[in-house]
Design a protein around this motif. Structure first.
Motif, PDB file in Angstrom:
ATOM      1  N   THR A 181       0.875  -1.164   0.000  1.00  0.00           N
ATOM      2  CA  THR A 181       0.000   0.000   0.000  1.00  0.00           C
ATOM      3  C   THR A 181       0.912   1.215   0.000  1.00  0.00           C
ATOM      4  OG1 THR A 181      -1.765  -1.131   1.189  1.00  0.00           O
ATOM      5  CG2 THR A 181      -1.785   1.266   1.250  1.00  0.00           C
ATOM      6  N   PHE A 218      -2.591   3.942  -3.240  1.00  0.00           N
ATOM      7  CA  PHE A 218      -2.547   2.864  -4.224  1.00  0.00           C
ATOM      8  C   PHE A 218      -2.263   1.533  -3.543  1.00  0.00           C
ATOM      9  CE2 PHE A 218      -0.980   6.787  -5.991  1.00  0.00           C
ATOM     10  CZ  PHE A 218      -1.684   6.912  -7.163  1.00  0.00           C
ATOM     11  N   ARG A 219      -2.861   0.481  -4.076  1.00  0.00           N
ATOM     12  CA  ARG A 219      -2.463  -0.881  -3.729  1.00  0.00           C
ATOM     13  C   ARG A 219      -1.708  -1.402  -4.948  1.00  0.00           C
ATOM     14  NH1 ARG A 219      -6.340  -0.041  -0.646  1.00  0.00           N
ATOM     15  NH2 ARG A 219      -6.757  -0.878   1.367  1.00  0.00           N
ATOM     16  N   HIS A 220      -0.536  -1.929  -4.702  1.00  0.00           N
ATOM     17  CA  HIS A 220       0.336  -2.384  -5.786  1.00  0.00           C
ATOM     18  C   HIS A 220       0.692  -3.843  -5.520  1.00  0.00           C
ATOM     19  CE1 HIS A 220       4.532  -2.389  -7.741  1.00  0.00           C
ATOM     20  NE2 HIS A 220       3.629  -2.578  -8.673  1.00  0.00           N
ATOM     21  N   GLN A 253       1.963  -6.912 -12.812  1.00  0.00           N
ATOM     22  CA  GLN A 253       1.617  -5.909 -11.828  1.00  0.00           C
ATOM     23  C   GLN A 253       0.161  -5.484 -11.940  1.00  0.00           C
ATOM     24  OE1 GLN A 253       4.602  -2.902 -11.084  1.00  0.00           O
ATOM     25  NE2 GLN A 253       5.758  -3.735 -12.804  1.00  0.00           N
ATOM     26  N   VAL A 254      -0.427  -5.214 -10.783  1.00  0.00           N
ATOM     27  CA  VAL A 254      -1.769  -4.660 -10.724  1.00  0.00           C
ATOM     28  C   VAL A 254      -1.701  -3.468  -9.769  1.00  0.00           C
ATOM     29  CG1 VAL A 254      -4.175  -5.044 -10.076  1.00  0.00           C
ATOM     30  CG2 VAL A 254      -2.859  -6.895 -11.147  1.00  0.00           C
ATOM     31  N   VAL A 255      -2.082  -2.289 -10.282  1.00  0.00           N
ATOM     32  CA  VAL A 255      -2.112  -1.077  -9.467  1.00  0.00           C
ATOM     33  C   VAL A 255      -3.568  -0.663  -9.324  1.00  0.00           C
ATOM     34  CG1 VAL A 255      -1.383   1.327  -9.294  1.00  0.00           C
ATOM     35  CG2 VAL A 255       0.146  -0.375 -10.327  1.00  0.00           C
ATOM     36  N   THR A 256      -4.025  -0.571  -8.079  1.00  0.00           N
ATOM     37  CA  THR A 256      -5.415  -0.215  -7.804  1.00  0.00           C
ATOM     38  C   THR A 256      -5.442   1.058  -6.969  1.00  0.00           C
ATOM     39  OG1 THR A 256      -5.936  -2.579  -7.742  1.00  0.00           O
ATOM     40  CG2 THR A 256      -7.592  -1.061  -6.868  1.00  0.00           C
ATOM     41  N   PRO A 257      -5.898   2.167  -7.558  1.00  0.00           N
ATOM     42  CA  PRO A 257      -5.998   3.397  -6.769  1.00  0.00           C
ATOM     43  C   PRO A 257      -7.198   3.336  -5.829  1.00  0.00           C
ATOM     44  CG  PRO A 257      -6.741   3.782  -9.010  1.00  0.00           C
ATOM     45  CD  PRO A 257      -6.276   2.356  -8.941  1.00  0.00           C
ATOM     46  N   PHE A 258      -7.106   4.034  -4.717  1.00  0.00           N
ATOM     47  CA  PHE A 258      -8.257   4.150  -3.825  1.00  0.00           C
ATOM     48  C   PHE A 258      -8.324   5.581  -3.311  1.00  0.00           C
ATOM     49  CE2 PHE A 258      -4.760   2.631  -1.188  1.00  0.00           C
ATOM     50  CZ  PHE A 258      -4.790   3.490  -0.100  1.00  0.00           C
TER      51      PHE A 258
END
Length: 175
Positions: free
Chosen positions: A127, A137-139, A155-160
């Protein structure tokens, strides 16, 4: 200079590659083969060493990067303590409020497995968030290390939270 187009050779099938060795210590995970050594730090989940044929290749990284040097068009020349000027919706002000220039990475999970003799998968989830900011971001990155020394990164990048338009989205690697 390189003559284009460059002819690429087909990657070797995983079953045809040499076996890899996986060693675990309290501080590190080491994956090695006949010509390479790759070390992950268990506290940070990051690569601390990658050597191929005895030559160290990686100085730092890879690490998620969402920041770049601001330009005048981003609002750099408008940086001031004047609240009216700062409220003019320049991107740089939005980036600074979101903390994109000071993200701190926290390791949420780190795991590894050797499903077959020729490859090891290492997965780290981080995080990234600035202190006092709700957004971030969660990376999640999965490294597949093959017996020939090749490393594939998925890779997966998930913004929050509420984030502005990003100045950059990429990975930094210093070799």
């Amino acid at each position: 200079q390189i003559k284009l187009p460059v002819a690429a050779s087909a990657p070797a099938a995983a079953a045809e590659m040499p076996a890899v060795a996986l060693q675990e210590t309290g501080a590190e995970i080491a994956v090695s083969g006949p010509e390479f050594a790759l070390v992950f730090d268990r506290k940070s989940g990051k690569i601390t060493r990658y050597a191929y044929q005895g030559v160290d290749l990686v100085q730092s990284g890879p690490a998620l990067n969402v920041w770049r040097a601001p330009t005048d068009n981003d609002g750099f020349k408008w940086m001031t303590d004047d609240p009216w000027i700062r409220s003019q919706k320049k991107l740089l002000s939005q980036w600074l409020v979101a903390g994109l220039d000071r993200l701190v990475s926290r390791l949420d999970s780190f795991e590894w497995a050797q499903a077959r003799p020729q490859a090891v998968e290492v997965r780290a989830v981080h995080t990234l968030q600035a202190e006092g900011v709700e957004a971030g971001f969660r990376h999640a990155v999965t490294y597949t290390v093959f017996g020939n020394g090749a490393v594939r990164m998925d890779q997966v990048v998930t913004p929050f939270g509420s984030l502005p338009t990003l100045p950059r989205l990429g990975v930094s690697l210093t070799m």
